[in-house]
Write an enzyme that holds these catalytic residues in place. Structure first.
Site, PDB file in Angstrom:
ATOM      1  N   CYS A 273       0.800  -1.239   0.000  1.00 53.74           N
ATOM      2  CA  CYS A 273       0.000   0.000   0.000  1.00 53.74           C
ATOM      3  C   CYS A 273       0.828   1.282   0.000  1.00 53.74           C
ATOM      4  CB  CYS A 273      -0.911   0.006   1.222  1.00 53.74           C
ATOM      5  SG  CYS A 273      -2.035  -1.382   1.251  1.00 53.74           S
TER       6      CYS A 273
HETATM    7  N1  LIG Z   1      -2.598  -6.193   2.020  1.00 49.59           N
HETATM    8  C1  LIG Z   1      -3.059  -5.175   2.713  1.00 49.59           C
HETATM    9  O1  LIG Z   1      -2.732  -5.028   3.902  1.00 49.59           O
HETATM   10  C2  LIG Z   1      -4.033  -4.164   2.094  1.00 49.59           C
HETATM   11  C3  LIG Z   1      -4.647  -3.232   2.940  1.00 49.59           C
HETATM   12  C4  LIG Z   1      -5.557  -2.336   2.403  1.00 49.59           C
HETATM   13  C5  LIG Z   1      -5.832  -2.350   1.037  1.00 49.59           C
HETATM   14  N2  LIG Z   1      -5.211  -3.251   0.223  1.00 49.59           N
HETATM   15  C6  LIG Z   1      -5.588  -3.223  -1.202  1.00 49.59           C
HETATM   16  O2  LIG Z   1      -6.391  -4.359  -1.466  1.00 49.59           O
HETATM   17  C7  LIG Z   1      -6.160  -4.839  -2.803  1.00 49.59           C
HETATM   18  C8  LIG Z   1      -5.760  -6.306  -2.764  1.00 49.59           C
HETATM   19  O3  LIG Z   1      -4.559  -6.423  -2.025  1.00 49.59           O
HETATM   20  P1  LIG Z   1      -4.033  -7.795  -1.449  1.00 49.59           P
HETATM   21  O4  LIG Z   1      -2.961  -7.434  -0.495  1.00 49.59           O
HETATM   22  O5  LIG Z   1      -5.148  -8.657  -0.966  1.00 49.59           O
HETATM   23  O6  LIG Z   1      -3.430  -8.454  -2.782  1.00 49.59           O
HETATM   24  P2  LIG Z   1      -2.998  -9.993  -3.003  1.00 49.59           P
HETATM   25  O7  LIG Z   1      -2.018  -9.975  -4.116  1.00 49.59           O
HETATM   26  O8  LIG Z   1      -2.622 -10.600  -1.693  1.00 49.59           O
HETATM   27  O9  LIG Z   1      -4.331 -10.690  -3.466  1.00 49.59           O
HETATM   28  C9  LIG Z   1      -4.947 -10.435  -4.683  1.00 49.59           C
HETATM   29  C10 LIG Z   1      -5.555 -11.731  -5.180  1.00 49.59           C
HETATM   30  O10 LIG Z   1      -6.290 -11.435  -6.374  1.00 49.59           O
HETATM   31  C11 LIG Z   1      -6.112 -12.529  -7.258  1.00 49.59           C
HETATM   32  N3  LIG Z   1      -6.443 -12.057  -8.614  1.00 49.59           N
HETATM   33  C12 LIG Z   1      -5.699 -11.333  -9.465  1.00 49.59           C
HETATM   34  N4  LIG Z   1      -6.390 -11.088 -10.612  1.00 49.59           N
HETATM   35  C13 LIG Z   1      -7.597 -11.662 -10.450  1.00 49.59           C
HETATM   36  C14 LIG Z   1      -8.748 -11.764 -11.259  1.00 49.59           C
HETATM   37  N5  LIG Z   1      -8.795 -11.209 -12.480  1.00 49.59           N
HETATM   38  N6  LIG Z   1      -9.805 -12.431 -10.786  1.00 49.59           N
HETATM   39  C15 LIG Z   1      -9.761 -13.023  -9.563  1.00 49.59           C
HETATM   40  N7  LIG Z   1      -8.703 -12.972  -8.746  1.00 49.59           N
HETATM   41  C16 LIG Z   1      -7.636 -12.292  -9.185  1.00 49.59           C
HETATM   42  C17 LIG Z   1      -4.668 -12.944  -7.060  1.00 49.59           C
HETATM   43  O11 LIG Z   1      -4.447 -14.266  -7.510  1.00 49.59           O
HETATM   44  C18 LIG Z   1      -4.536 -12.800  -5.547  1.00 49.59           C
HETATM   45  O12 LIG Z   1      -4.884 -14.001  -4.883  1.00 49.59           O
HETATM   46  C19 LIG Z   1      -5.103  -3.911  -3.378  1.00 49.59           C
HETATM   47  O13 LIG Z   1      -5.734  -2.865  -4.070  1.00 49.59           O
HETATM   48  C20 LIG Z   1      -4.410  -3.343  -2.151  1.00 49.59           C
HETATM   49  O14 LIG Z   1      -3.833  -2.086  -2.401  1.00 49.59           O
HETATM   50  C21 LIG Z   1      -4.325  -4.159   0.723  1.00 49.59           C
END
Ligand SMILES: NC(=O)c1ccc[n+]([C@@H]2O[C@H](COP(=O)([O-])OP(=O)(O)OC[C@H]3O[C@@H](n4cnc5c(N)ncnc54)[C@H](O)[C@@H]3O)[C@@H](O)[C@H]2O)c1
Length: 434
Positions: A273
């Site tokens: 992030c």
């Molecule tokens: N990790 C954190 O602490 C956090 C906190 C707040 C916000 N976010 C936001 O949340 C969002 C997700 O982050 P994350 O950390 O969970 O990412 P991540 O990479 O851990 O998970 C994303 C998942 O989406 C899947 N994916 C990708 N393309 C896809 C598709 N077309 N259809 C279905 N699944 C698909 C991937 O395989 C993966 O499992 C981002 O925008 C991030 O900025 C993350």
């Protein structure tokens, strides 16, 4: 701004589709499922689906046995088939929003997910985006692919909303259901629908005026962190030149009971992030002829920290008549924050590369990450394995404040230790903070 409580909104039991089962999507899926709803988890990564259906977790702090229990009770199904979305009343998108190689927003995951789901939208389905992004993504970009792929109209045939994720992954006290959730909708009805859905699983919902307000609020939260971390990083360098320990300064300042909030310096920003999200706003601001000076400056200061740390390592080696070239260095911590297995954007990767470029032999230790996974930015480091801590290195550099390092007794170590987190309690004879 009103808040809606869980009690007032529980009148039905919808089926929830969570798309993207990563650090954000999986805990949210579990929370909905634990709240008694049926959850369909969709992900394009077949290894994740296989693990979940075998009752296994691939995220360190999530218990596999809980997933198994929910699955066996028929409240959680993991699938890679988007057609399963047609069984869902709400579809919540938790897919990545990275930067591309030009450090511009890469919305491809959001747009591809929207296009894959569009054919399965039913009348009245709620689509809610959780990924962090610039204002306008939900109402313009995502809406566009959903409408063109479904032939349906947002706000008329289906509901559209945005609700940013707020997560504190390394904090065992932080529970998904206890973190207040912002919700904005394309229309008031969209927002009401999203509030009602989230109220099944989250204690406090905070409805806001629009999707754009919710998107902008999430960016404010992350930019606030980035700018404040840059401030203490800059002060660390200045105070160090004055012979003042920034850590002691922060401890002193934080005794003020109002108007101050402590932030801590480090070897550079990490995580999915804080190093990324501010640049979503910078990019969007250019569209309206604005520059984001605070964001750019904070980015510049935070990006310069690994170089500063490398310089402190040089000084430490100098102190024992060694050069970086030819020295063996152990870096403690690959994860970007304490006590997690998340290495995304970790500054440790930059430190390894900088030190190796200067001719050092670098090894790492991380009790949470036994092997380096493939990454887009540092593919050549994949496959390296964590080595045990010992005193046979020329220098030890602590990059992550894992509890294991706080507890470790370094007091008999002969090699110099550089500590970027004020983490080591049992200090060796040769100890420098960076
Ligand atoms: N990790 C954190 O602490 C956090 C906190 C707040 C916000 N976010 C936001 O949340 C969002 C997700 O982050 P994350 O950390 O969970 O990412 P991540 O990479 O851990 O998970 C994303 C998942 O989406 C899947 N994916 C990708 N393309 C896809 C598709 N077309 N259809 C279905 N699944 C698909 C991937 O395989 C993966 O499992 C981002 O925008 C991030 O900025 C993350």
């Amino acid at each position: 701004m009103e808040t809606a409580s869980k009690e007032t909104k529980k009148s039905e039991t919808p089926t929830i589709g969570i798309v993207g089962l990563g650090y954000v999507g999986l805990p949210l899926a579990i929370q909905f499922s634990k709240s008694g709803l049926k959850v369909v988890g969709i992900d394009v990564d077949p290894t994740k689906i296989e693990s979940l259906n075998a009752g296994k977790s691939y995220i360190g702090h999530i218990d596999g046995s809980l997933i198994d229990e929910l699955r066996l009770n028929g409240r959680f199904l993991a699938t890679s088939h988007f057609s399963d979305a047609s069984d869902c009343d709400a579809l919540i998108l938790c897919v990545p929003t990275p930067l591309n190689q030009h450090r511009e927003p890469d919305l491809s995951y959001v747009l591809e997910t929207g296009a894959s789901l569009a054919p399965y939208l039913k009348s009245g389905t709620l689509v809610c985006l959780e990924s962090t992004t610039y204002p306008g993504t939900t109402e313009i970009d995502l809406r566009g692919v959903l409408e063109s792929g479904s032939g349906k109209t947002a706000g008329v045939d289906f509901h559209l909303a945005y609700s940013p994720e707020r997560e504190d992954p390394s904090n065992p006290e932080s529970k998904v259901e206890q973190i207040p959730k912002l919700v904005g909708g394309l229309t008031q009805t969209c927002r009401d629908r999203a509030v009602a859905i989230y109220a099944h699983a989250i204690n406090t919902i905070v409805p806001v005026e629009s999707c754009k307000v919710a998107e902008a609020a999430k960016l404010l939260e992350n930019i606030f962190r980035s700018v404040n971390i840059a401030l203490v990083n800059e002060l660390k360098v200045i105070y160090d030149k004055m012979g003042i320990d920034i850590w002691e300064v922060i401890e002193a300042a934080k005794t003020k009971p109002f108007g101050f909030m402590p932030f801590y310096p480090g070897p550079g920003l990490g995580g999915h992030c804080i190093p990324i999200d501010p640049f979503y706003l910078s990019w969007k601001a250019r569209e309206v002829g604005q520059t984001t000076r605070f964001i750019e400056l904070a980015g510049e200061i935070n990006t310069a920290m690994p170089e500063y740390v490398v310089n402190v390592c040089m000084q430490a080696l100098n102190g024992v008549s060694k050069s970086v070239k030819g020295s063996s260095i152990l870096i403690l911590g690959l994860a970007y924050k304490p006590n997690v297995d998340d290495d995304r954007e970790s500054p440790t990767y930059v430190l390894i590369e900088k030190l190796e470029k200067l001719g050092a032999e670098v090894a790492y230790n991380d009790p949470h990450i036994p092997t380096v996974r493939p990454t887009r930015e540092h593919p050549h480091l994949a496959g390296r394995t964590s080595v045990p801590i010992n005193d046979n290195f020329d220098l030890i550099l602590l990059a992550t404040d894992h509890q294991a390092y706080r507890d470790y007794d370094f007091s008999t170590f002969k090699c110099p230790i550089v500590d970027t987190r004020n983490c080591i309690n049992k200090k060796p004879h040769s100890y420098l903070k960076a």
